[in-house]
Design a protein around this motif. Structure first.
Motif, mmCIF file in Angstrom:
data_model
loop_
_atom_site.group_PDB
_atom_site.id
_atom_site.type_symbol
_atom_site.label_atom_id
_atom_site.label_comp_id
_atom_site.label_asym_id
_atom_site.label_seq_id
_atom_site.Cartn_x
_atom_site.Cartn_y
_atom_site.Cartn_z
ATOM 1 N N SER A 65 38.428 15.887 -13.301
ATOM 2 C CA SER A 65 37.244 15.912 -12.443
ATOM 3 C C SER A 65 37.571 15.188 -11.136
ATOM 4 O O SER A 65 38.139 14.094 -11.151
ATOM 5 C CB SER A 65 36.071 15.215 -13.129
ATOM 6 N N ILE A 66 37.204 15.801 -10.025
ATOM 7 C CA ILE A 66 37.411 15.167 -8.718
ATOM 8 C C ILE A 66 36.120 15.263 -7.902
ATOM 9 O O ILE A 66 35.218 16.053 -8.224
ATOM 10 C CB ILE A 66 38.561 15.827 -7.932
ATOM 11 N N VAL A 67 36.056 14.440 -6.870
ATOM 12 C CA VAL A 67 34.990 14.567 -5.872
ATOM 13 C C VAL A 67 35.643 15.029 -4.576
ATOM 14 O O VAL A 67 36.580 14.396 -4.075
ATOM 15 C CB VAL A 67 34.247 13.241 -5.656
ATOM 16 N N TRP A 68 35.159 16.154 -4.072
ATOM 17 C CA TRP A 68 35.641 16.705 -2.805
ATOM 18 C C TRP A 68 34.435 17.080 -1.959
ATOM 19 O O TRP A 68 33.560 17.827 -2.413
ATOM 20 C CB TRP A 68 36.518 17.940 -3.057
ATOM 21 N N GLN A 69 34.370 16.543 -0.747
ATOM 22 C CA GLN A 69 33.251 16.841 0.151
ATOM 23 C C GLN A 69 31.910 16.605 -0.558
ATOM 24 O O GLN A 69 30.964 17.402 -0.435
ATOM 25 C CB GLN A 69 33.337 18.278 0.666
ATOM 26 N N ASP A 70 31.850 15.501 -1.310
ATOM 27 C CA ASP A 70 30.646 15.115 -2.037
ATOM 28 C C ASP A 70 30.255 16.126 -3.113
ATOM 29 O O ASP A 70 29.107 16.197 -3.534
ATOM 30 C CB ASP A 70 29.475 14.911 -1.068
ATOM 31 N N LYS A 71 31.244 16.904 -3.567
ATOM 32 C CA LYS A 71 30.998 17.927 -4.583
ATOM 33 C C LYS A 71 31.878 17.653 -5.803
ATOM 34 O O LYS A 71 33.020 17.208 -5.671
ATOM 35 C CB LYS A 71 31.287 19.326 -4.024
ATOM 36 N N ASN A 72 31.340 17.933 -6.980
ATOM 37 C CA ASN A 72 32.066 17.737 -8.233
ATOM 38 C C ASN A 72 32.884 18.991 -8.516
ATOM 39 O O ASN A 72 32.332 20.062 -8.774
ATOM 40 C CB ASN A 72 31.063 17.475 -9.361
ATOM 41 N N ILE A 73 34.206 18.867 -8.471
ATOM 42 C CA ILE A 73 35.131 19.991 -8.641
ATOM 43 C C ILE A 73 36.067 19.676 -9.801
ATOM 44 O O ILE A 73 36.398 18.517 -10.056
ATOM 45 C CB ILE A 73 35.954 20.229 -7.359
ATOM 46 N N TYR A 154 16.656 17.947 -16.768
ATOM 47 C CA TYR A 154 17.057 16.541 -16.724
ATOM 48 C C TYR A 154 18.423 16.275 -16.092
ATOM 49 O O TYR A 154 18.579 15.319 -15.329
ATOM 50 C CB TYR A 154 17.088 15.967 -18.151
ATOM 51 N N LEU A 155 19.450 17.051 -16.453
ATOM 52 C CA LEU A 155 20.832 16.643 -16.218
ATOM 53 C C LEU A 155 21.499 17.269 -15.006
ATOM 54 O O LEU A 155 22.546 16.788 -14.566
ATOM 55 C CB LEU A 155 21.672 16.971 -17.469
ATOM 56 N N GLY A 156 20.924 18.332 -14.486
ATOM 57 C CA GLY A 156 21.525 19.000 -13.333
ATOM 58 C C GLY A 156 21.349 18.202 -12.054
ATOM 59 O O GLY A 156 20.530 17.273 -11.976
ATOM 60 N N GLN A 157 22.115 18.577 -11.051
ATOM 61 C CA GLN A 157 22.054 17.862 -9.769
ATOM 62 C C GLN A 157 20.637 17.892 -9.199
ATOM 63 O O GLN A 157 19.986 18.933 -9.140
ATOM 64 C CB GLN A 157 23.032 18.477 -8.770
ATOM 65 N N CYS A 168 38.133 10.668 -9.143
ATOM 66 C CA CYS A 168 39.251 10.507 -8.214
ATOM 67 C C CYS A 168 39.205 11.588 -7.137
ATOM 68 O O CYS A 168 38.411 12.532 -7.213
ATOM 69 C CB CYS A 168 40.576 10.559 -8.967
ATOM 70 N N THR A 169 40.070 11.452 -6.146
ATOM 71 C CA THR A 169 40.128 12.440 -5.074
ATOM 72 C C THR A 169 41.042 13.598 -5.446
ATOM 73 O O THR A 169 41.842 13.511 -6.382
ATOM 74 C CB THR A 169 40.658 11.815 -3.773
ATOM 75 N N MET A 170 40.939 14.676 -4.700
ATOM 76 C CA MET A 170 41.813 15.828 -4.887
ATOM 77 C C MET A 170 43.270 15.428 -4.726
ATOM 78 O O MET A 170 44.137 15.798 -5.537
ATOM 79 C CB MET A 170 41.451 16.923 -3.873
ATOM 80 N N GLU A 171 43.564 14.653 -3.694
ATOM 81 C CA GLU A 171 44.939 14.252 -3.421
ATOM 82 C C GLU A 171 45.504 13.408 -4.558
ATOM 83 O O GLU A 171 46.671 13.574 -4.951
ATOM 84 C CB GLU A 171 45.004 13.477 -2.099
ATOM 85 N N GLU A 172 44.707 12.489 -5.097
ATOM 86 C CA GLU A 172 45.161 11.648 -6.205
ATOM 87 C C GLU A 172 45.510 12.498 -7.427
ATOM 88 O O GLU A 172 46.535 12.272 -8.083
ATOM 89 C CB GLU A 172 44.077 10.626 -6.573
ATOM 90 N N ALA A 173 44.650 13.453 -7.745
ATOM 91 C CA ALA A 173 44.887 14.300 -8.914
ATOM 92 C C ALA A 173 46.148 15.135 -8.741
ATOM 93 O O ALA A 173 46.995 15.205 -9.649
ATOM 94 C CB ALA A 173 43.684 15.206 -9.165
ATOM 95 N N ILE A 174 46.298 15.781 -7.585
ATOM 96 C CA ILE A 174 47.459 16.637 -7.350
ATOM 97 C C ILE A 174 48.749 15.817 -7.370
ATOM 98 O O ILE A 174 49.730 16.186 -8.027
ATOM 99 C CB ILE A 174 47.307 17.384 -6.009
ATOM 100 N N ASP A 175 48.758 14.695 -6.657
ATOM 101 C CA ASP A 175 49.969 13.870 -6.601
ATOM 102 C C ASP A 175 50.353 13.352 -7.988
ATOM 103 O O ASP A 175 51.540 13.343 -8.351
ATOM 104 C CB ASP A 175 49.761 12.686 -5.650
#
Length: 274
Positions: A65-73, A154-157, A168-175
């Motif tokens: 799970s990452i956060v990118w542009q304030d989005k859960n990806i 209840y649980l959705g955004q 973590c960030t996208m860069e952290e996950a990829i690296d």
């Protein structure tokens, strides 16, 4: 060869144990399987043990799970060294963040009048507690009629018990995955409720950060959706992956179901099978 490189077990939010996951994949004709539980590899040892006596090849996997542009990806990582210190540290941190989020969700549900939600979700979770476990708990106590309605109410955004993730960030996950010798994809790119323009931005950022591929083929897709993802994979010079995203058997989703890559795609598995 039939590949299914995205599925979940009770180590995260799946309904089958790692052993049952491997057994069902074999029954459904899968030749190569990756168990990709959310932010944990705790089910891999059991899955590997189960695969030893069955006609299937199991490769290491995890859905990060990452956060990118304030989005859960979600990024699906494959064929890595699961003992890599950097990877172990990243997943331990993700586990801590997931536990923190689980506690905060329970606190919000309590404010909404639903008590003991953490304990209820934990009783349903053999591994880490996810929103899916809270959804099942809400169905179990009769607060909602279905898992889908649990997220809608209840649980959705934007709903009363939603807690913003701090992954973590996208860069952290990829690296980290590359340091562990693996490859990494954008999981199910069309399921983030993003416009086509935003999905292209996501794929662009992923490519620029050194990502390897995108999931092109999944269960329940239309032909147009699959062809669109295949065009994007080709345009961005990314490899293509396939995955059912299996959590439990349904009429429209199961291991290996309709996981066919269009002919213009470069399969992700060629990176480790060449």
């Amino acid at each position: 060869m039939n590949y299914d490189l995205h599925c979940h077990s009770t180590a995260s939010d799946g309904m089958l144990t790692p052993t049952e996951v491997v057994q069902r994949a074999v029954e459904k004709g899968v030749d190569v399987l990756a168990l990709t539980d959310h932010d944990t590899i705790n089910g891999l040892a059991e899955a590997k043990q189960a695969a030893q006596d069955l006609p299937i090849t199991l490769i290491s996997g995890v859905e990060i799970s990452i956060v990118w542009q304030d989005k859960n990806i979600h990024l699906s990582a494959l064929n890595f060294d699961e003992t890599n210190e950097n990877l172990v540290n990243l997943l331990e941190n993700q586990t801590a963040l997931r536990e923190q989020r689980a506690i905060q969700i329970a606190e919000k549900l309590a404010k909404a009048g639903i008590q003991n939600a953490y304990e209820g979700a934990k009783n349903l979770a053999e591994g880490e507690i996810t929103r899916a476990h809270y959804a099942r708990f809400l169905v179990e106590i009769g607060a909602v009629k279905s898992i889908e309605k649990a997220f809608k109410k209840y649980l959705g955004q934007g709903k009363s018990a939603y807690v913003k993730p701090m992954w973590c960030t996208m860069e952290e996950a990829i690296d980290t995955i590359h340091q562990a010798g693996g490859v990494i994809n954008v999981a199910h790119p069309l399921r983030y409720k993003l416009t086509a323009r935003w999905v292209r931005r996501l794929i662009t950022a992923f490519k620029e950060a050194g990502g390897d591929g995108i999931e092109v083929s999944g269960c329940g897709q239309s032909r147009d959706q699959r062809q669109l993802l295949a065009r994007w994979a080709e345009e961005f010079e990314l490899y293509a992956s396939v995955g059912s995203d299996f959590h439990y058997p349904t009429q429209w989703l199961d291991f290996g179901k309709d996981l066919i890559l269009p002919s213009n795609c470069k399969p992700i598995w060629t990176l480790w099978e060449s």
